[in-house]
Design an enzyme around this catalytic site. Structure first.
Site, short mmCIF file in Angstrom:
data_model
loop_
_atom_site.label_atom_id
_atom_site.label_comp_id
_atom_site.label_asym_id
_atom_site.label_seq_id
_atom_site.Cartn_x
_atom_site.Cartn_y
_atom_site.Cartn_z
CG ASP A 1 65.58 64.33 38.88
OD1 ASP A 1 66.50 65.17 38.72
OD2 ASP A 1 65.71 63.12 38.64
CD GLU B 1 69.92 58.31 42.51
OE1 GLU B 1 70.93 58.84 43.03
OE2 GLU B 1 69.89 58.06 41.29
C1 6LW Z 1 68.91 63.31 40.99
C2 6LW Z 1 69.11 61.88 41.37
C3 6LW Z 1 69.77 61.38 40.14
O1 6LW Z 1 68.97 64.12 42.12
O2 6LW Z 1 70.23 62.38 39.36
O3 6LW Z 1 70.96 59.84 39.10
C4 6LW Z 1 70.08 63.58 40.07
N1 6LW Z 1 69.92 60.18 39.86
O4 6LW Z 1 67.91 61.20 41.68
C5 6LW Z 1 69.87 64.73 39.15
O5 6LW Z 1 68.85 64.44 38.21
#
Ligand code: 6LW
Length: 551
Positions: free
Chosen positions: A62, A238
């Site tokens: 991330d 996300e």
């Molecule tokens: C992060 C999100 C994700 O906040 O995993 O699956 C989380 N996607 O973007 C933690 O890495």
């Protein structure tokens, strides 16, 4: 006599370093020296191409990046490990210096006992507000408080403010755009606008952020419902980042979830609050359609952030996984990669649809856990460390208290580590002094995925009271394997070594005093610590552990 003298001097040394070990603290300490982690390049392995494969080896998912003048800063997720939010600095996007951590004070980050290892700090975003010459890191403390931000005038100082909580911002993955007109916006992942229509149905939302008061103002706006094409039931939109380039606003998000189906998608608008429409080319990054048995794969690519360099070239940092087998098992977890960005028809594109990213073994990345009287800037603990359970001594050794906390207790055990950065490595340490008094006392090397999935290779006693070198390997579904070898001299320094062979096997060997190494009778399959097995967001922590309460 020797041990008593040594122990008394250790207490004195420890008190000198930490000012906290006292005579009444009769807990026993293990004394370690010569911690060494060496990347073993597989025969014939090519060193990674200089561009991006990976940029930051090890569990650094991330990534978020910002440039101010000639300085780049990059931050990563850190989950239930303390300190939180690793931060890096570079002047050329190639060589990165580790500045340590953003959340480096207990008041900034509360990681209580029982917090899931994959809870805690998700997806921080680093940004800069020229109007007040201030850096912001906004993130989510999952399972213990939600969205907050901290600020600093100088990330190199290591000084960041106490958290400012933003309860109005839900979900995860917040990021801030400080716009050219002095306004600011926070975009974040959140639940579906109404009843979820399918598994993973999420949205991207925007809040006005008044940076002068540090408050969120007005009503939130839903920018994206579901993803690029909701009729295809896109999961897990996300990791949003908002960019104002020319007369357009680009909203870049991860779509598909952070596993093999991961991708990066792009939307555009002429207004920060939309409406947004998908750009012509989508996804702008993915490796999901490729053969998982291809050589040196980089899988799960997504969760990107963009930065423009001083020459006007654009770059993307993003996460990816370098599995050691075609099933996708890994040791390092999700790492940070970098790739040049091209502009096509007025939009940024990270990789062509058929571009195959190749991940290769890196040169040695980090080989110490402590040096010059202090812990490495890469070092971290499991949850918030309870008091001072370690001490770095002037003679270069490290004391580690054999605490009464076991790994399985979901608390903060007496463990210190760094991230494994390759599928093949040698990890070693010398246990100079540790006198177990029961089969529960153990001190040595640790491979840790979470409270349930971990491997300890250390010195303890067998049921007859003989000193032994023992491997204890545990994982999901009740997996529990132990094997040991009797030591011939229980008072001699014990050299321990774990080798990862690059193909998913850990082997173990030990040497007493200056003696020859002896192999332990078994190996352990690395898949017991893979994030596929543990269902975690993290990688493999490698380090030291000491306990008087078994594993
Ligand atoms: C992060 C999100 C994700 O906040 O995993 O699956 C989380 N996607 O973007 C933690 O890495």
């Amino acid at each position: 006599m020797k041990n008593t003298v040594l122990f008394a001097s250790l207490l004195a040394a420890c008190a000198m370093v930490l000012g906290s070990c006292s005579e009444e603290d009769e807990a026993r300490f293990a004394v370690f020296s010569d911690f060494n982690y060496r990347v073993v390049m597989p025969d014939g392995a090519e060193v990674a191409s200089p561009d991006w494969a990976p940029l930051l080896p090890g569990c650094y998912p991330d990534p978020s990046i910002v440039r101010v003048g000639g300085d780049y800063y990059l931050v990563n997720s850190s989950f239930a490990f303390f300190p939180g939010v690793p931060i890096w600095h570079s002047n050329d996007l190639r060589e990165w210096e580790r500045l340590g951590y953003v959340l480096n004070r207990r008041e900034q980050l509360d990681l209580p006992d029982s917090l899931r290892i994959s809870g805690g700090i998700y997806a921080p975003d680093i940004s800069y507000n020229p109007a007040n010459e201030t850096f912001y890191v906004i993130t989510t403390l999952v399972d213990n408080g939600g969205t907050f931000y901290v600020t600093s005038k100088d990330p190199k100082s290591g000084r960041w403010s106490d958290p400012v909580w933003l309860p109005e911002v839900g979900g995860i993955d917040p990021s801030i755009l400080f716009d050219t007109d002095g306004k600011a916006y926070i975009v974040n992942n959140d639940r579906a606008p109404g009843e979820p229509l399918y598994e993973g149905h999420c949205s991207i939302r925007l809040h006005d952020f008044d940076w002068r008061t540090g408050k969120v103002v007005g009503e939130e706006t839903v920018l994206v419902d579901g993803g690029v094409d909701i009729s295809k039931k896109p999961g897990w939109i996300e990791g949003p980042h908002l960019y104002h380039v020319g007369d357009k606003y680009y909203l870049m998000c991860a779509e598909g979830g952070t596993e093999f189906n991961h991708s990066e998608v792009l939307f555009e608008s002429t207004d920060p609050k939309g409406p947004y429409k998908p750009c012509r080319i989508n996804p702008i990054l993915t490796q999901r359609s490729l053969d998982p048995s291809r050589p040196d794969p980089v899988s799960c690519t997504g969760h990107a952030d963009l930065v423009e360099d001083q020459e006007g070239n654009w770059w993307a940092v993003f996460l990816g996984v370098r599995p050691y087998d075609s099933a996708g098992n890994d040791i390092m977890g999700r790492e940070t990669f970098i790739h040049p960005v091209s502009w096509r028809g007025g939009q940024p594109v990270i990789t062509d649809a058929d571009e195959v990213l190749v991940g290769r073994a890196q040169r040695e990345f980090e080989s110490s856990l402590w040096a010059d009287g202090k812990l490495s800037p890469y070092a971290f603990f499991i949850r918030n460390p309870q008091g001072d359970f370690y001490g770095v001594n002037e003679d270069g050794t490290l004391n580690l208290k054999a605490s009464e906390i076991a790994l399985r207790d979901r608390k903060s055990p007496s463990a210190i580590g760094i991230w494994a950065t390759e599928n093949s490595f040698d990890l070693g340490v010398t246990l100079d002094d540790f006198t177990p008094e029961s089969t529960s006392d153990i001190a040595g090397l640790l491979l840790y995925q979470d409270d349930e999935c971990n491997v300890v290779f250390g010195k303890t006693l067998n049921s007859y009271g003989d000193a032994v070198a023992r491997v204890v390997a545990r994982s999901k579904n009740g997996y529990h394997v132990e094997f040991e070898e009797k030591l011939s001299d229980s008072s001699a320094p014990l050299r321990l070594q774990i080798r990862a062979d690059g193909e998913g096997h850990y082997s173990f060997r030990f040497a007493e005093g200056d003696g020859e190494y002896r192999d332990m009778p078994q190996t352990v399959d690395a898949s017991i610590l893979s994030k596929l097995t543990a269902c975690n967001f993290t990688g493999t922590m490698i380090g030291l552990y000491a306990s008087s309460a078994e594993i």
